[in-house]
Design a protein around this motif. Structure first.
Motif, short mmCIF file in Angstrom:
data_model
loop_
_atom_site.label_atom_id
_atom_site.label_comp_id
_atom_site.label_asym_id
_atom_site.label_seq_id
_atom_site.Cartn_x
_atom_site.Cartn_y
_atom_site.Cartn_z
N MET B 1 0.83 -1.21 0.00
CA MET B 1 0.00 0.00 0.00
C MET B 1 0.86 1.25 0.00
SD MET B 1 -3.26 0.70 2.51
CE MET B 1 -2.94 2.35 3.07
N LYS B 2 0.42 2.23 -0.71
CA LYS B 2 1.19 3.47 -0.80
C LYS B 2 1.16 4.25 0.51
CE LYS B 2 1.42 4.73 -5.62
NZ LYS B 2 0.79 5.46 -6.70
N ASP B 3 2.31 4.76 0.89
CA ASP B 3 2.37 5.71 2.00
C ASP B 3 1.88 7.05 1.47
OD1 ASP B 3 2.99 7.50 3.94
OD2 ASP B 3 5.16 7.24 3.79
N THR B 4 0.59 7.33 1.73
CA THR B 4 0.00 8.53 1.11
C THR B 4 0.71 9.80 1.54
OG1 THR B 4 -1.63 8.58 2.86
CG2 THR B 4 -2.31 7.57 0.78
N ALA B 5 1.29 9.77 2.74
CA ALA B 5 1.99 10.97 3.21
C ALA B 5 3.21 11.26 2.34
CB ALA B 5 2.42 10.78 4.66
N ARG B 6 3.73 10.27 1.66
CA ARG B 6 4.92 10.46 0.83
C ARG B 6 4.59 10.43 -0.66
NH1 ARG B 6 8.04 13.42 2.62
NH2 ARG B 6 9.75 12.68 1.35
N HIS B 7 3.33 10.52 -0.99
CA HIS B 7 2.94 10.58 -2.39
C HIS B 7 2.03 11.78 -2.60
CE1 HIS B 7 4.40 6.46 -2.04
NE2 HIS B 7 4.62 6.53 -3.33
N ILE B 8 2.07 12.31 -3.80
CA ILE B 8 1.24 13.46 -4.12
C ILE B 8 -0.23 13.03 -4.14
CG2 ILE B 8 0.63 15.08 -5.97
CD1 ILE B 8 3.18 15.89 -4.59
N SER B 9 -1.06 13.77 -3.43
CA SER B 9 -2.49 13.51 -3.49
C SER B 9 -3.17 14.69 -4.19
CB SER B 9 -3.08 13.35 -2.08
OG SER B 9 -3.48 14.61 -1.58
N ILE B 10 -4.39 14.47 -4.57
CA ILE B 10 -5.12 15.50 -5.29
C ILE B 10 -5.25 16.77 -4.43
CG2 ILE B 10 -7.52 14.91 -4.66
CD1 ILE B 10 -6.30 15.23 -8.28
N HIS B 11 -5.19 16.60 -3.10
CA HIS B 11 -5.30 17.75 -2.19
C HIS B 11 -4.06 18.64 -2.21
CE1 HIS B 11 -8.97 16.01 -0.97
NE2 HIS B 11 -8.42 15.01 -0.29
N HIS B 12 -2.95 18.11 -2.72
CA HIS B 12 -1.75 18.93 -2.83
C HIS B 12 -1.91 20.04 -3.87
CE1 HIS B 12 0.62 15.58 -0.79
NE2 HIS B 12 0.98 16.67 -0.14
N GLY B 13 -2.99 19.98 -4.64
CA GLY B 13 -3.17 20.97 -5.69
C GLY B 13 -4.36 21.90 -5.45
N ASN B 14 -4.94 21.87 -4.25
CA ASN B 14 -6.23 22.56 -4.07
C ASN B 14 -6.14 23.97 -3.51
OD1 ASN B 14 -5.68 22.22 -1.39
ND2 ASN B 14 -7.47 20.94 -0.92
N GLY B 15 -4.93 24.45 -3.27
CA GLY B 15 -4.80 25.81 -2.73
C GLY B 15 -4.86 25.87 -1.22
N GLY B 16 -5.04 24.74 -0.57
CA GLY B 16 -5.22 24.74 0.88
C GLY B 16 -3.96 24.37 1.65
N VAL B 17 -4.19 23.80 2.83
CA VAL B 17 -3.12 23.54 3.80
C VAL B 17 -2.04 22.61 3.24
CG1 VAL B 17 -2.65 22.44 6.02
CG2 VAL B 17 -4.63 23.93 5.77
N ARG B 18 -2.45 21.51 2.57
CA ARG B 18 -1.46 20.53 2.09
C ARG B 18 -0.64 21.10 0.94
NH1 ARG B 18 -3.68 14.48 2.06
NH2 ARG B 18 -1.47 14.11 1.76
N MET B 19 -1.26 21.92 0.11
CA MET B 19 -0.51 22.56 -0.97
C MET B 19 0.52 23.53 -0.39
SD MET B 19 -1.96 24.42 -4.33
CE MET B 19 -1.24 25.96 -4.90
N LYS B 20 0.10 24.25 0.63
CA LYS B 20 1.00 25.20 1.28
C LYS B 20 2.20 24.46 1.88
CE LYS B 20 0.62 29.14 4.46
NZ LYS B 20 1.74 28.74 5.32
N ALA B 21 1.92 23.31 2.51
CA ALA B 21 3.00 22.52 3.12
C ALA B 21 3.97 22.01 2.05
CB ALA B 21 2.40 21.35 3.90
N LEU B 22 3.40 21.56 0.93
CA LEU B 22 4.24 21.06 -0.18
C LEU B 22 5.15 22.18 -0.69
CD1 LEU B 22 4.58 18.55 -2.21
CD2 LEU B 22 3.17 19.91 -3.76
#
Lengths: 340, 340
Positions: B1-22
């Motif tokens: 199973m993929k370690d989602t924390a270490r893979h790009i998710s669709i939320h990394h592109g949404n302008g929110g918290v995870r994108m900011k962290a990336l």
């Protein structure tokens, strides 16, 4: 069977004869200007002043066409808006295309025509470009990157380490939030009713130019795109280390957007826009700025939606229409990929 | 199973918290500079002089990593080279990423690190950026657009309508053609033997700076990428309305490239490069320019490969090693998609 002459083939991206023909027939024909027509590796461009603004944006919106615009119009307006909210006068754009093999050239022409039209209306030139073609299935139809350069004539805007936002400043918004995001959702066919909702996709440059002139010195200016106006408000609060208080009853509303959001369980404040700007201005300038906004089509529904406070630093508090108060959090997850 | 924390998710592109962290963790960390760190909608940049060079390029190379480089190094060098051959001193870059959901963040870090390293070596700053995430299967791993701005200090190069190429001028090439294209083909695993061939992917800016200084006024300068050196030669002939005569025996050869091309039935003159430049210089300056080229690693195999003639205008004639002559046609089709 596909008419291969009217569809993009892998050879359109190889640097040879067919790529040259595509560039000549489609791009140069539409974007026609001396800088681009030179077809050198870089456009050589005159600049005035000591500072320029420079920005980039890639567009992957799905579907490509939606009420109120398409990926081409969006690619031009989006980058123009990033320049405009930086206090710059947009002047030059680049256009980089990644196209899937098999893409219809007629559709490409329509997209490119929209770009040319939007650039012409805004007085900017598309001066340099690039085209890549990938095999079928390796990208989704077409992606467009635009980068833009703006000239900074007068710095009416506080930026970077000089940002000046203070308690008592007013927060202005030029119109109802969420129209772009909901227009895209509607085009994806998820609602079983019709509406006349259109994306707000538009160049804000003329509006912003007047807003900057009407303000003594604007504290903060940003277009609210992905993440919606809630994300911009949180950004102001965090970046300027101030509290914001926003009154929900003052936020302009588009009824279709409200209904669609209620059906989906979304909050319009987090939905993407492509023609909305948030400004923070000195209390004494707020009415003057609002007045010039109301005179423009892109600002006719503008409103003062709240103010900067010295309380709850770093947070945005929303006074709800029900009379309560709640923190407007940062966006964590959402359900709207490829909105721009 | 993929370690989602270490893979790009669709939320990394949404302008929110995870994108900011990336953006904070990966991009700002690697590209660290004041212009970018401001995180405004546009970078506000000082410029000197009255003209700038502006260019854009999208990179879709497959595979992402190859001997001699990766998509990140390529994205920086490619755009730097477009600025350099325009007679400009590269200074600012933008970086636009389109990333497929599920992409490994460690791989993204490696790519971004290469970009940062290459930019630092070349003294340019990555000052503005954008990140989009698309669903799995909607793009192939990662595409990168870089746009670049260069300052034009002295115009040692004839450009646009002022291009000055005349009969008797010498044609210079800085090294053997085809290394990038064949290194990519080799990485795709189509040969059943091993070789030490590396892509020539490199920033040509330091070399070109010296070439321009050594020439009185250079007639033409272009990096030979997609379509190979044959495409650039045809471009010179067409654009300047002159004939070119090139001596095959004078063109530097990489033995691995020659063998691979023979196996595939390709001509190295049409194969992509990422560190090759063709210059047209006055006969009287040719030796001086060649001398400074030979002193640089990127020009140590430089050679005068031919000259401009008043015959067969618009055409490039190749004197073959067998003693014959043939027209070096424009590239029509090829078998090497996604080479850059």
């Amino acid at each position: 069977m596909k008419d291969t002459a009217r569809h993009i083939s892998i050879h359109h991206g190889n640097g040879g004869v067919r790529m040259k023909a595509l560039i000549d027939d489609i791009f140069l024909h539409a974007f026609d200007n001396d800088f681009l027509n030179n077809q050198s590796d870089s456009a050589i461009l005159p600049v005035t002043g000591k500072n320029i603004a420079f920005t980039t944006d890639s567009f992957v919106v799905d579907p490509l066409f939606f009420p109120g615009g398409n990926i081409g119009k969006l690619a031009v307006c989006g980058t123009l808006n990033d320049l405009a909210v930086s206090g710059a006068r947009p002047i030059y754009l680049s256009a980089g295309f990644i196209i899937e093999e098999g893409f219809n050239i007629r559709t490409l022409e329509r997209i490119v025509h929209s770009m040319a039209k939007e650039a012409a209306v805004s007085g900017v030139k598309i001066v340099t470009g690039d085209t890549k073609v990938v095999n079928s299935g390796k990208c989704d139809k077409i992606f467009i990157n635009t980068s833009g350069i703006g000239l900074i004539d007068d710095m009416h805007l506080s930026i970077g380490s000089g940002i000046r936002v203070k308690s008592g400043d007013k927060i202005l918004l030029n119109g109802p939030p969420g129209e772009h995001g909901m227009a895209i959702m509607q085009t994806r066919g998820i609602f079983n009713f019709k509406s006349n909702l259109k994306s707000d996709c538009v160049s804000l440059s003329p509006l912003i130019k007047r807003m900057l002139k009407a303000s003594g010195r604007m504290g903060f200016l940003r277009d609210a795109t992905r993440g919606g106006i809630a994300t911009v408000l949180n950004e102001i609060a965090g970046k300027c280390n101030v509290g914001l208080e926003v009154d929900e009853t003052c936020i302009p509303v588009n009824t279709d957007v409200r209904v669609m959001c209620e059906l989906l369980g979304f909050d319009p404040l987090y939905i993407a826009n492509e023609g909305k700007v948030i400004a923070v201005v000195d209390d004494s300038d707020a009415d003057d700025v609002l007045k010039v906004m109301h005179k423009m089509k892109t600002g006719k529904n503008a409103a003062i939606i709240g103010e900067v406070t010295s309380d709850h630093k770093g947070k945005t508090v929303l006074k709800t229409s029900a009379g309560g108060k709640r923190i407007l959090d940062e966006l964590v997850g959402d359900q709207l990929p490829r909105i721009c």
